[in-house]
Motif scaffolding. Structure first.
Motif, PDB file in Angstrom:
ATOM      1  N   ASP A   1       0.844  -1.052  -0.163  1.00 49.56           N
ATOM      2  CA  ASP A   1      -0.104  -0.102  -0.090  1.00 49.56           C
ATOM      3  C   ASP A   1       0.870   1.198  -0.049  1.00 49.56           C
ATOM      4  N   ILE A   2       2.113   1.310   1.041  1.00 48.97           N
ATOM      5  CA  ILE A   2       2.619   2.515   1.011  1.00 48.97           C
ATOM      6  C   ILE A   2       3.427   2.594  -0.276  1.00 48.97           C
ATOM      7  N   GLY A   3       4.112   1.382  -0.854  1.00 49.09           N
ATOM      8  CA  GLY A   3       4.908   1.546  -2.230  1.00 49.09           C
ATOM      9  C   GLY A   3       4.107   2.181  -3.006  1.00 49.09           C
ATOM     10  N   ARG A   4       2.988   1.873  -3.216  1.00 46.18           N
ATOM     11  CA  ARG A   4       1.930   2.374  -4.244  1.00 46.18           C
ATOM     12  C   ARG A   4       1.683   4.078  -3.948  1.00 46.18           C
ATOM     13  N   VAL A   5       1.364   4.516  -2.936  1.00 45.73           N
ATOM     14  CA  VAL A   5       1.118   5.838  -2.628  1.00 45.73           C
ATOM     15  C   VAL A   5       2.336   6.644  -3.034  1.00 45.73           C
TER      16      VAL A   5
END
Length: 583
Positions: free
Chosen positions: A459-463
């Motif tokens: 999730d954090i990689g995506r944002v």
């Protein structure tokens, strides 16, 4: 009592918006010298029981509330644009009646009023106002929107309307100080961010001026809040990342909801709040006055069984008669069997569990009559009564299975009868139960998905805008959960050599992992428990708030399997099994 009480704030159950985990929240409240705190999650009460229990355990007084969404018209109106942006309103329960009304309002908001958000309307607030206190809300509240109106009397009219709904002494003007002036002193602000902060500073100043003018005229006291979304100041970027996950934006995007630009939505100390609101000194002690009015005692741990309609004087009498009739058909009725049956029935009578046994017997009987294969797993196989009733299919005496593994007079928790059903016909059995006991008394149970290590990294990689391939490679370095155990990201960066090396030598990976650690373990979404159903003796909204499943019609409790049992509801597992369908 402390100098100040937080009356508006959000936990992780304000999904992908709040970052405050309840145990840490309560612990920090105590460390800051406060003895009372409120939680007002967005439109839901998911964490209410957990919060209540944690506070009581820590010696903190809990105030349960909801930041409600108030429809601009009726909560049933669902017209594009006109009804998609409801107003915010902070609502707190003063007492047990207020708690019951909060559950009713929250349930109606989800079951009838959901349109982008779970919505109530003023008519509903009027109907269920008893035991409730309302604060005028954040800048998304109707009162502050009224201040922005071209009509100079609009805010006054709105305030008078809410005062009439909640009655004198139960409606307060809410003011906040998010230090926009200080933030605007930063010369390196992005132009879009500066414009937003300037607008918020203007609105905050306008609000302060308006409430100070209206308060003495209307007799509406002013109260201070900080609208906390996380616990420590350093959590601001973690909460901002959650918002990006929710909205599908990148952290680098400027044109989005950016609460990180106001990095003070944390659990401030009383001393900080006193200093922030020194221009409106009465706003601080008024929080104490409200806190003193709020005294909820929720009865926990006492089971409320569904009422089984039977032809005899009592459920226990009927269970005994039924067991005697059925036992003659499946047992030889040796002395050992007679003694065992009498012993089991005696325990069931002492525990007052007859209705529970009859409810399970009834739907299993109905399933068999309609050609639906069932099976019962676990310790219930140790009950000879259940064998006689046809719920289980093995005589426990043949296998020397003890009843005590299933139930004793000393067992503090409810016995668990796990019923497996052919999965292609499970819904038929649930429909039968719903029709028999009432649609307002039967519901599925909610369960929550959390952002564990791998999920947090993805999730954090995506944002952060990191490529999928790189994020996937890093995520796969984290061992998957095994039998309920998983390694935390903090431990993984120390124990896994390749990950430790990346964390030490690659600044992008370090940023990714540091941010992922902040959101790790947070609740990400709500879904439906695979098996759990609750059946209540009266409307479910007396025990738990309700909602509908995402993109579906199933009615679901807002309390998870542990909280519904704490609240007194009996969980029965209707587990769909494919092998039974094959058979």
């Amino acid at each position: 009592m402390a100098k100040f009480v937080h009356l508006h704030g959000h936990t992780e159950y304000s999904l992908l918006d709040g970052l405050s985990k309840i145990p840490k929240l309560v612990k920090t409240v105590k460390e800051l010298g406060m003895d009372t705190v409120a939680v007002t999650d967005h439109g839901v009460m998911y964490g209410a029981i957990e919060f209540y229990k944690e506070c009581i355990s820590a010696g903190i007084k809990p105030i349960i509330g909801v930041e409600m969404y108030v429809a601009r018209r009726s909560h049933k109106d669902k017209e594009a644009k006109m009804d998609s942006e409801p107003f915010h309103l902070t609502v707190l329960a003063k007492n047990y009646q207020g708690y019951l009304n909060l559950m009713k309002l929250t349930s109606i908001a989800h079951l009838e009023g959901f349109y982008y958000r779970p919505r109530v309307d003023k008519k509903l607030l009027q109907e269920f106002h008893e035991g409730l206190i309302a604060l005028s809300g954040c800048p998304a509240g109707e009162f502050i929107r009224g201040i922005e109106s071209e009509s100079k009397d609009k805010a006054k009219e709105i305030a008078k309307e809410y005062l009439e709904i909640f009655r004198e002494g139960n409606y307060f003007f809410e003011v906040q100080n998010h230090e926009y002036r200080e933030l605007l002193e930063n010369q390196n602000l992005d132009p879009a961010v500066r414009r937003d902060l300037e607008n918020m500073e203007r609105l905050q100043a306008l609000t302060w001026k308006k409430v100070q003018a209206l308060s003495p005229k209307l007799g509406v006291p002013i109260i201070a809040t900080n609208d906390y979304h996380y616990i420590k100041p350093e959590d601001a970027d973690g909460q901002d990342a959650l918002l990006c996950v929710q909205t599908g934006k990148l952290i680098s995007d400027m044109d989005r909801l950016r609460m990180v630009d106001t990095p003070n939505l944390y659990l401030r100390s009383p001393e900080e709040m006193v200093k922030l609101l020194e221009e409106i000194p009465e706003a601080i002690p008024n929080t104490i006055k409200v806190a003193k009015q709020c005294n909820i005692e929720i009865p926990l741990g006492k089971p409320f069984f569904p009422i089984f309609d039977n032809p005899l004087h009592s459920s226990m009498e009927y269970l005994r008669q039924l067991t005697q009739q059925k036992s003659a058909q499946v047992l030889k009725l040796t002395e050992e069997e007679k003694e065992r049956l009498e012993y089991e029935l005696g325990v069931i009578e002492k525990k007052k569990y007859a209705d529970y046994f009859l409810v399970v017997y009834d739907f299993v009987r109905w399933a068999h009559e309609h050609g639906i294969i069932t099976n019962t797993r676990g310790s219930a196989a140790g009950s000879l009564v259940l064998y006689c009733l046809g719920v289980t299919n093995s005589n426990p005496l043949d296998y020397m299975l003890p009843f005590e593994r299933f139930l004793t007079v000393f067992r503090p928790t409810l016995p668990d009868i796990d019923v497996d059903l052919a999965d292609d016909r499970r819904d038929e059995v649930i429909k039968y139960v719903t029709n028999k006991y009432g649609a307002d008394r039967v519901a599925h149970i909610v369960t929550f998905g959390t952002m564990l290590g791998r999920a947090a990294i993805r999730d954090i990689g995506r944002v952060l805008g990191i490529s999928y391939g790189e994020v996937d490679r890093i995520a796969k370095l984290i061992p998957p959960p095994h039998q309920g155990f998983y390694i935390s990201l903090d431990a993984a960066t120390k124990q896994i050599p390749e990950l430790a090396d990346l964390y030490k030598n690659n600044s992008h990976v370090k940023t990714l992992l540091d941010l992922a650690k902040k959101v790790e373990g947070s609740v990400r979404h709500a879904s439906v428990h695979a098996a759990g159903i609750v059946i209540a003796p009266e409307p479910l909204t007396n025990f738990t708030p309700l909602q509908r499943e995402a993109n579906g019609d199933k009615v679901v409790t807002q309390y998870d399997m542990f909280a519904v049992e704490d609240a007194g509801l009996v969980k029965i597992d209707f587990l769909g099994i494919r092998n039974l369908s094959i058979l």
